[in-house]
Design a protein around this motif. Structure first.
Motif, PDB file in Angstrom:
ATOM      1  N   ASP A 176       0.570  -1.120   0.446  1.00  0.00           N
ATOM      2  CA  ASP A 176      -0.249   0.389  -0.367  1.00  0.00           C
ATOM      3  C   ASP A 176       0.941   1.415   0.042  1.00  0.00           C
ATOM      4  O   ASP A 176       0.004   2.515   0.539  1.00  0.00           O
TER       5      ASP A 176
ATOM      6  N   GLU B 166      -8.581  -6.046  -9.342  1.00  0.00           N
ATOM      7  CA  GLU B 166      -8.943  -5.130  -7.645  1.00  0.00           C
ATOM      8  C   GLU B 166      -9.057  -3.352  -7.818  1.00  0.00           C
ATOM      9  O   GLU B 166      -9.572  -2.837  -7.180  1.00  0.00           O
ATOM     10  N   THR B 167      -7.268  -3.398  -8.000  1.00  0.00           N
ATOM     11  CA  THR B 167      -7.339  -2.107  -8.910  1.00  0.00           C
ATOM     12  C   THR B 167      -8.637  -1.165  -9.189  1.00  0.00           C
ATOM     13  O   THR B 167      -8.890  -0.369  -8.782  1.00  0.00           O
TER      14      THR B 167
ATOM     15  N   SER C 183     -11.202  -2.747  -9.879  1.00  0.00           N
ATOM     16  CA  SER C 183     -12.544  -2.480  -9.003  1.00  0.00           C
ATOM     17  C   SER C 183     -12.510  -1.259  -8.068  1.00  0.00           C
ATOM     18  O   SER C 183     -13.498  -0.411  -7.887  1.00  0.00           O
ATOM     19  N   ARG C 184     -11.665  -0.697  -7.654  1.00  0.00           N
ATOM     20  CA  ARG C 184     -11.681   0.199  -5.888  1.00  0.00           C
ATOM     21  C   ARG C 184     -11.818   1.464  -6.519  1.00  0.00           C
ATOM     22  O   ARG C 184     -12.190   2.318  -5.550  1.00  0.00           O
ATOM     23  N   ASN C 185     -10.719   1.859  -7.383  1.00  0.00           N
ATOM     24  CA  ASN C 185     -10.827   2.842  -8.253  1.00  0.00           C
ATOM     25  C   ASN C 185     -12.136   2.833  -9.105  1.00  0.00           C
ATOM     26  O   ASN C 185     -12.524   4.339  -8.656  1.00  0.00           O
TER      27      ASN C 185
ATOM     28  N   ASP D 199     -14.926   2.749  -7.037  1.00  0.00           N
ATOM     29  CA  ASP D 199     -15.384   2.746  -5.777  1.00  0.00           C
ATOM     30  C   ASP D 199     -15.675   3.659  -5.645  1.00  0.00           C
ATOM     31  O   ASP D 199     -16.282   4.465  -5.253  1.00  0.00           O
ATOM     32  N   ALA D 200     -14.117   4.043  -5.585  1.00  0.00           N
ATOM     33  CA  ALA D 200     -13.699   6.047  -4.922  1.00  0.00           C
ATOM     34  C   ALA D 200     -14.214   6.446  -5.943  1.00  0.00           C
ATOM     35  O   ALA D 200     -15.110   7.479  -5.541  1.00  0.00           O
TER      36      ALA D 200
ATOM     37  N   LEU E 276     -14.615  -8.071  -3.598  1.00  0.00           N
ATOM     38  CA  LEU E 276     -14.644  -7.053  -4.789  1.00  0.00           C
ATOM     39  C   LEU E 276     -16.338  -6.806  -4.627  1.00  0.00           C
ATOM     40  O   LEU E 276     -16.331  -5.641  -4.686  1.00  0.00           O
TER      41      LEU E 276
ATOM     42  N   ALA F 195     -17.395  -5.178  -1.446  1.00  0.00           N
ATOM     43  CA  ALA F 195     -17.143  -3.846  -1.224  1.00  0.00           C
ATOM     44  C   ALA F 195     -17.673  -2.714  -2.052  1.00  0.00           C
ATOM     45  O   ALA F 195     -17.912  -1.824  -1.480  1.00  0.00           O
ATOM     46  N   THR F 196     -18.012  -3.030  -3.446  1.00  0.00           N
ATOM     47  CA  THR F 196     -18.386  -2.336  -4.163  1.00  0.00           C
ATOM     48  C   THR F 196     -20.246  -2.316  -3.538  1.00  0.00           C
ATOM     49  O   THR F 196     -20.533  -0.837  -3.391  1.00  0.00           O
TER      50      THR F 196
ATOM     51  N   THR G 203     -19.835   0.084  -1.113  1.00  0.00           N
ATOM     52  CA  THR G 203     -19.476   1.418  -0.912  1.00  0.00           C
ATOM     53  C   THR G 203     -20.332   2.249  -1.166  1.00  0.00           C
ATOM     54  O   THR G 203     -21.000   3.641  -1.115  1.00  0.00           O
TER      55      THR G 203
END
Length: 226
Positions: free
Chosen positions: A10, A66-67, A69-71, A73-74, A130, A133-134, A137
């Protein structure tokens, strides 16, 4: 212990490396899927050595997914929180889901191949995490503050709604996604009707004897009489 020897995943350098790999891989993955060959070519385009790829992405292309997907989400959370919120919860959820899906706009083919990759045996656990997590979010972005059992049921239900809607969204060529919106509205209506039926059932049976208690009495008898 130096960063060169053991940089945490991280740290900014690691995040920047994964983002560079993702940016380079996206155009390739749209045609060839998310595989190690695409990751290797992306590394060359990003100027990263094989050792750096192994260091920053020990999970291979799954780490890139994962990167991504989380991008998404943010980015979606920022947009959802910035918009005026509809009054009805179903409208809040529907709008938020569409905003999250739109994070893949223009990259539908790469997203479809990402979805297929996460459905493979070695990607299922990651994909499930993931997806959760979505959903989390989305609920947080529209102001959900539940901490009881509803916290989990809301996210589990929305995970199913989001996953099925994503499949429709990826197949629809119209950029306005009218079929997706109609499908999503129907799914949410089904959920709302189910929740309404559950609430009515709980209300109607609130004063009835416990079924487990009745079963125990039938099995073991009424017990000692006073």
């Amino acid at each position: 212990m130096s960063e060169t020897q053991h940089p945490p995943r991280d740290w900014p350098r690691a995040r920047a490396a994964r983002q560079a790999l993702l940016d380079a891989a996206l155009p390739e993955a749209a045609f060839e899927g998310w595989n190690e060959a695409v990751l290797k070519r992306a590394a060359g385009m990003a100027g990263l050595t094989e050792g750096e790829v192994e260091l920053y992405c020990p999970g291979g292309v799954l780490d890139l997914l994962e990167t991504w997907s989380r991008n998404g989400d943010a980015g979606a959370r920022t947009l959802i929180e910035a918009e005026p919120r509809p009054n009805r919860i179903r409208d809040k959820v529907a709008r938020a889901v569409m905003i999250r899906l739109d994070q893949y706009a223009g990259q539908e083919e790469a997203a479809a191949r990402a979805r297929a990759r996460l459905l493979l045996p070695d990607g299922l656990e990651r994909g499930t995490r993931l997806l959760w997590a979505t959903s989390d979010t989305i609920w947080r972005a529209i102001g959900d503050t539940s901490t009881d059992g509803n916290f989990y049921s809301k996210r589990a239900i929305l995970s199913g709604v989001y996953a099925s809607t994503l499949a429709i969204w990826l197949d629809e060529t119209d950029p306005d996604k009218p079929k997706t919106r109609d499908f999503l509205d129907r799914r949410i209506e089904n959920v709302m009707q189910f929740e309404k039926a559950k609430a009515q059932w709980r209300k109607a049976t609130a004063n009835l004897p416990s079924l487990s208690g009745l079963a125990a009495r039938l099995r073991y008898g009424p017990g000692r009489q006073v």
